[in-house]
Scaffold this motif. Structure first.
Motif, PDB file in Angstrom:
ATOM      1  N   SER A 278       0.859  -1.181   0.000  1.00 28.65           N
ATOM      2  CA  SER A 278       0.000   0.000   0.000  1.00 28.65           C
ATOM      3  C   SER A 278       0.899   1.235   0.000  1.00 28.65           C
ATOM      4  CB  SER A 278      -0.911   0.005   1.235  1.00 28.65           C
ATOM      5  OG  SER A 278      -0.140  -0.023   2.430  1.00 28.65           O
ATOM      6  N   PHE A 279       0.358   2.365  -0.400  1.00 24.47           N
ATOM      7  CA  PHE A 279       1.179   3.581  -0.447  1.00 24.47           C
ATOM      8  C   PHE A 279       0.315   4.801  -0.187  1.00 24.47           C
ATOM      9  CE2 PHE A 279      -0.590   3.188  -4.639  1.00 24.47           C
ATOM     10  CZ  PHE A 279      -0.725   4.472  -5.133  1.00 24.47           C
ATOM     11  N   ASP A 280       0.948   5.857   0.295  1.00 21.66           N
ATOM     12  CA  ASP A 280       0.275   7.144   0.459  1.00 21.66           C
ATOM     13  C   ASP A 280       0.241   7.843  -0.897  1.00 21.66           C
ATOM     14  OD1 ASP A 280      -0.028   6.863   3.234  1.00 21.66           O
ATOM     15  OD2 ASP A 280       1.954   7.719   3.623  1.00 21.66           O
ATOM     16  N   ARG A 281      -0.941   8.144  -1.369  1.00 21.86           N
ATOM     17  CA  ARG A 281      -1.016   8.869  -2.628  1.00 21.86           C
ATOM     18  C   ARG A 281      -0.419  10.269  -2.460  1.00 21.86           C
ATOM     19  NH1 ARG A 281      -6.147   9.626  -4.238  1.00 21.86           N
ATOM     20  NH2 ARG A 281      -7.251   8.623  -2.546  1.00 21.86           N
ATOM     21  N   PRO A 282       0.018  10.919  -3.547  1.00 20.30           N
ATOM     22  CA  PRO A 282       0.701  12.212  -3.437  1.00 20.30           C
ATOM     23  C   PRO A 282      -0.064  13.212  -2.569  1.00 20.30           C
ATOM     24  CG  PRO A 282       0.842  11.414  -5.673  1.00 20.30           C
ATOM     25  CD  PRO A 282      -0.072  10.459  -4.947  1.00 20.30           C
ATOM     26  N   GLY A 283       0.661  13.817  -1.628  1.00 21.81           N
ATOM     27  CA  GLY A 283       0.078  14.802  -0.721  1.00 21.81           C
ATOM     28  C   GLY A 283      -0.504  14.197   0.532  1.00 21.81           C
ATOM     29  N   TYR A 284      -0.676  12.889   0.551  1.00 20.59           N
ATOM     30  CA  TYR A 284      -1.185  12.186   1.728  1.00 20.59           C
ATOM     31  C   TYR A 284      -0.026  11.663   2.572  1.00 20.59           C
ATOM     32  CZ  TYR A 284      -6.146  11.781   0.325  1.00 20.59           C
ATOM     33  OH  TYR A 284      -7.459  12.024   0.023  1.00 20.59           O
ATOM     34  N   GLY A 285      -0.252  11.603   3.887  1.00 19.41           N
ATOM     35  CA  GLY A 285       0.695  10.937   4.771  1.00 19.41           C
ATOM     36  C   GLY A 285       2.120  11.429   4.616  1.00 19.41           C
TER      37      GLY A 285
ATOM     38  N   SER B  39       3.929  10.956   1.646  1.00 20.26           N
ATOM     39  CA  SER B  39       4.281  11.114   0.232  1.00 20.26           C
ATOM     40  C   SER B  39       4.265  12.584  -0.156  1.00 20.26           C
ATOM     41  CB  SER B  39       3.305  10.337  -0.660  1.00 20.26           C
ATOM     42  OG  SER B  39       3.514   8.949  -0.551  1.00 20.26           O
ATOM     43  N   ASP B  40       5.286  13.002  -0.888  1.00 19.59           N
ATOM     44  CA  ASP B  40       5.366  14.400  -1.318  1.00 19.59           C
ATOM     45  C   ASP B  40       4.161  14.784  -2.172  1.00 19.59           C
ATOM     46  OD1 ASP B  40       7.795  14.640  -0.050  1.00 19.59           O
ATOM     47  OD2 ASP B  40       8.980  14.310  -1.877  1.00 19.59           O
ATOM     48  N   PRO B  41       3.698  16.018  -2.068  1.00 17.76           N
ATOM     49  CA  PRO B  41       2.608  16.487  -2.924  1.00 17.76           C
ATOM     50  C   PRO B  41       3.034  16.522  -4.386  1.00 17.76           C
ATOM     51  CG  PRO B  41       2.921  17.935  -1.024  1.00 17.76           C
ATOM     52  CD  PRO B  41       4.103  17.028  -1.072  1.00 17.76           C
ATOM     53  N   ASP B  42       2.044  16.477  -5.264  1.00 17.21           N
ATOM     54  CA  ASP B  42       2.278  16.629  -6.695  1.00 17.21           C
ATOM     55  C   ASP B  42       1.277  17.654  -7.225  1.00 17.21           C
ATOM     56  OD1 ASP B  42       2.771  16.505  -9.360  1.00 17.21           O
ATOM     57  OD2 ASP B  42       2.185  14.408  -9.636  1.00 17.21           O
ATOM     58  N   PRO B  43       1.663  18.922  -7.282  1.00 18.69           N
ATOM     59  CA  PRO B  43       0.735  19.967  -7.728  1.00 18.69           C
ATOM     60  C   PRO B  43       0.312  19.804  -9.182  1.00 18.69           C
ATOM     61  CG  PRO B  43       2.951  20.841  -7.507  1.00 18.69           C
ATOM     62  CD  PRO B  43       2.984  19.480  -6.908  1.00 18.69           C
ATOM     63  N   ASN B  44       1.001  18.935  -9.924  1.00 18.07           N
ATOM     64  CA  ASN B  44       0.656  18.686 -11.319  1.00 18.07           C
ATOM     65  C   ASN B  44      -0.017  17.326 -11.499  1.00 18.07           C
ATOM     66  OD1 ASN B  44       1.953  21.137 -12.275  1.00 18.07           O
ATOM     67  ND2 ASN B  44       3.894  20.113 -11.886  1.00 18.07           N
ATOM     68  N   ARG B  45      -0.578  16.811 -10.429  1.00 19.91           N
ATOM     69  CA  ARG B  45      -1.127  15.455 -10.464  1.00 19.91           C
ATOM     70  C   ARG B  45      -2.284  15.326 -11.450  1.00 19.91           C
ATOM     71  NH1 ARG B  45      -4.546  12.533  -6.320  1.00 19.91           N
ATOM     72  NH2 ARG B  45      -4.242  14.306  -4.916  1.00 19.91           N
ATOM     73  N   THR B  46      -2.278  14.226 -12.188  1.00 25.41           N
ATOM     74  CA  THR B  46      -3.366  13.836 -13.072  1.00 25.41           C
ATOM     75  C   THR B  46      -3.572  12.330 -12.899  1.00 25.41           C
ATOM     76  OG1 THR B  46      -1.896  13.339 -14.930  1.00 25.41           O
ATOM     77  CG2 THR B  46      -2.739  15.599 -14.784  1.00 25.41           C
ATOM     78  N   MET B  47      -4.566  11.779 -13.558  1.00 23.06           N
ATOM     79  CA  MET B  47      -4.762  10.332 -13.533  1.00 23.06           C
ATOM     80  C   MET B  47      -3.546   9.628 -14.126  1.00 23.06           C
ATOM     81  SD  MET B  47      -7.671   9.926 -12.098  1.00 23.06           S
ATOM     82  CE  MET B  47      -9.221  10.770 -11.823  1.00 23.06           C
ATOM     83  N   LYS B  48      -2.983  10.212 -15.170  1.00 20.28           N
ATOM     84  CA  LYS B  48      -1.833   9.595 -15.828  1.00 20.28           C
ATOM     85  C   LYS B  48      -0.599   9.621 -14.937  1.00 20.28           C
ATOM     86  CE  LYS B  48       0.905   9.570 -20.072  1.00 20.28           C
ATOM     87  NZ  LYS B  48       1.073  10.169 -21.430  1.00 20.28           N
ATOM     88  N   SER B  49      -0.343  10.748 -14.291  1.00 18.01           N
ATOM     89  CA  SER B  49       0.850  10.838 -13.450  1.00 18.01           C
ATOM     90  C   SER B  49       0.779   9.865 -12.281  1.00 18.01           C
ATOM     91  CB  SER B  49       1.044  12.270 -12.941  1.00 18.01           C
ATOM     92  OG  SER B  49       0.059  12.624 -11.985  1.00 18.01           O
ATOM     93  N   LEU B  50      -0.432   9.660 -11.727  1.00 14.97           N
ATOM     94  CA  LEU B  50      -0.571   8.717 -10.626  1.00 14.97           C
ATOM     95  C   LEU B  50      -0.351   7.290 -11.118  1.00 14.97           C
ATOM     96  CD1 LEU B  50      -1.121   8.162  -7.693  1.00 14.97           C
ATOM     97  CD2 LEU B  50      -3.576   8.247  -8.165  1.00 14.97           C
ATOM     98  N   ALA B  51      -0.835   6.975 -12.313  1.00 16.99           N
ATOM     99  CA  ALA B  51      -0.591   5.645 -12.877  1.00 16.99           C
ATOM    100  C   ALA B  51       0.897   5.409 -13.066  1.00 16.99           C
ATOM    101  CB  ALA B  51      -1.326   5.510 -14.206  1.00 16.99           C
ATOM    102  N   LEU B  52       1.622   6.424 -13.490  1.00 14.33           N
ATOM    103  CA  LEU B  52       3.066   6.283 -13.666  1.00 14.33           C
ATOM    104  C   LEU B  52       3.773   6.141 -12.320  1.00 14.33           C
ATOM    105  CD1 LEU B  52       3.690   8.840 -16.554  1.00 14.33           C
ATOM    106  CD2 LEU B  52       3.414   6.356 -16.695  1.00 14.33           C
ATOM    107  N   ASP B  53       3.251   6.815 -11.281  1.00  9.93           N
ATOM    108  CA  ASP B  53       3.793   6.628  -9.933  1.00  9.93           C
ATOM    109  C   ASP B  53       3.664   5.172  -9.510  1.00  9.93           C
ATOM    110  OD1 ASP B  53       4.231   9.343  -9.858  1.00  9.93           O
ATOM    111  OD2 ASP B  53       2.667   9.791  -8.396  1.00  9.93           O
ATOM    112  N   ILE B  54       2.498   4.591  -9.780  1.00 11.85           N
ATOM    113  CA  ILE B  54       2.244   3.200  -9.395  1.00 11.85           C
ATOM    114  C   ILE B  54       3.152   2.265 -10.180  1.00 11.85           C
ATOM    115  CG2 ILE B  54       0.508   1.365  -9.496  1.00 11.85           C
ATOM    116  CD1 ILE B  54      -1.598   3.561  -8.868  1.00 11.85           C
TER     117      ILE B  54
END
Length: 342
Positions: free
Chosen positions: A97-104, A106-121
């Motif tokens: 499991s992981f903290d999504r960007p900005g949670y817990g 994990s560093d925030p991602d002010p440019n977050r999109t669905m695609k960027s999160l998929a690439l994080d995963i």
């Protein structure tokens, strides 16, 4: 002359107030001076951000199945109730499991999109050596991340499960009448909060922190839970298992966690699940969507429509079940895992 100075001072004061009201404070990054401490392990991503994770289940080296868990709104990597079943040991499942960007943590991602999160995963799976393919399970808001993975990194997936996934009422493939009917089932406060997130995202911070109107029900912590959900909550409270993740989830600030979530999930973004092609055309994997008939947070009518448009999705509709059904009986957890993995 004195009145002119007073007017100027009044204008300056108003501008200063408006700036503070509309601009969220900078996030308190973990591990920095004045920020929350770093406790768990993290990986460094392609753009220098850090992603915090936690491992559960059997050791990775002994695992037959490797699964990445994506938490929901106001939750964190510490929510892994689906791992609390004997089936995990019997099947040999290793979870991350992981903290999504900005949670817990994990560093925030002010440019977050669905695609960027998929690439994080994808990076998480690669750096933790989960193999060429892994399984993914997303709960509630985490379901949006699963749709993103099915669109952007299907080649890395062995299978996927979406548990009561949140929907965007403005996805283009929804018939307008159906989407409007489902939208009108939500509390009036959410009508406004979601409109702000979609049409004026620069007002999201102000809208959900001002005291004149009530903000998003998810942000205020009063979502539209139904009877089955209240039973699950009562049972968890009685067993001592009910834990609020909010203090940890928002420790870096509510804007890059809660508010960013609303802007990405309901804004003009890069995803319409009903336009996704079958990621497993030769039956080499499967996709499962689980939803409770009595879900008061996400209308079941929209999930039914999505399932009708995507015949490659195996749809499981549960009677007498609300939004939190996967946190309740062990039978539901076992069913989700067995359908996905076996």
């Amino acid at each position: 002359m004195a009145w002119e100075i007073s007017v100027v001072l009044l204008v300056i004061g108003f501008v200063a107030w408006a700036y503070r009201a509309l601009h969220p404070p900078a996030p308190r990054l973990c591990g920095t001076r004045g920020g929350p401490p770093l406790v768990g392990p993290r990986i460094k991503l392609r753009d220098g951000r850090n992603l915090s994770y936690k491992e559960h289940g059997v050791p990775k080296e002994a695992a037959k199945y490797k699964v990445i868990l994506v938490h929901g709104f106001s939750s964190s990597k510490h929510e892994a109730s689906i791992t609390a079943t004997e089936m995990v040991g019997k099947l040999g499942i290793h979870f991350v499991s992981f903290d999504r960007p900005g949670y817990g943590e994990s560093d925030p991602d002010p440019n977050r999109t669905m695609k960027s999160l998929a690439l994080d995963i994808e990076e998480l799976g690669h750096q933790l050596q989960l193999g060429t393919k892994f399984y993914i399970i997303g709960n509630s808001m985490g379901g949006l991340a699963v749709w993103g993975c099915l669109k952007y990194i299907p080649h890395r997936l062995a299978g996927a499960a979406l548990i009561a996934p949140v929907v965007n009422y403005w996805w283009p493939s929804f018939p307008p009448t159906l989407a409007t009917e489902a939208y009108n089932l939500q509390p009036v406060q959410d009508h406004w909060a979601l409109r702000v997130a979609r049409h004026t995202p620069w007002l999201v911070y102000w809208w959900n922190t001002q005291k004149l109107f009530t903000g998003s029900s998810a942000v205020t912590g009063i979502p539209t839970f139904t009877g089955p959900d209240l039973q699950v909550i009562a049972k968890l409270a009685g067993s001592g298992a009910a834990v609020s993740h909010k203090p940890y989830a928002t420790q870096q600030g509510v804007h890059e966690s809660y508010h960013r979530e609303l802007m990405v999930g309901f804004g003009h973004r890069d995803l319409d699940p009903m336009q996704i092609e079958n990621p497993f055309p030769h039956g080499e994997g499967s996709v499962h969507l689980w939803h409770g008939i009595d879900d008061g947070v996400v209308p079941v009518s929209l999930q039914r429509y999505i399932a009708e448009q995507l015949p490659w999705v195996q749809y499981h509709e549960l009677p007498n079940a609300g939004h939190l059904f996967s946190f309740g009986e062990t039978a539901a957890k076992d069913a989700i895992l067995s359908k996905l993995l076996i």
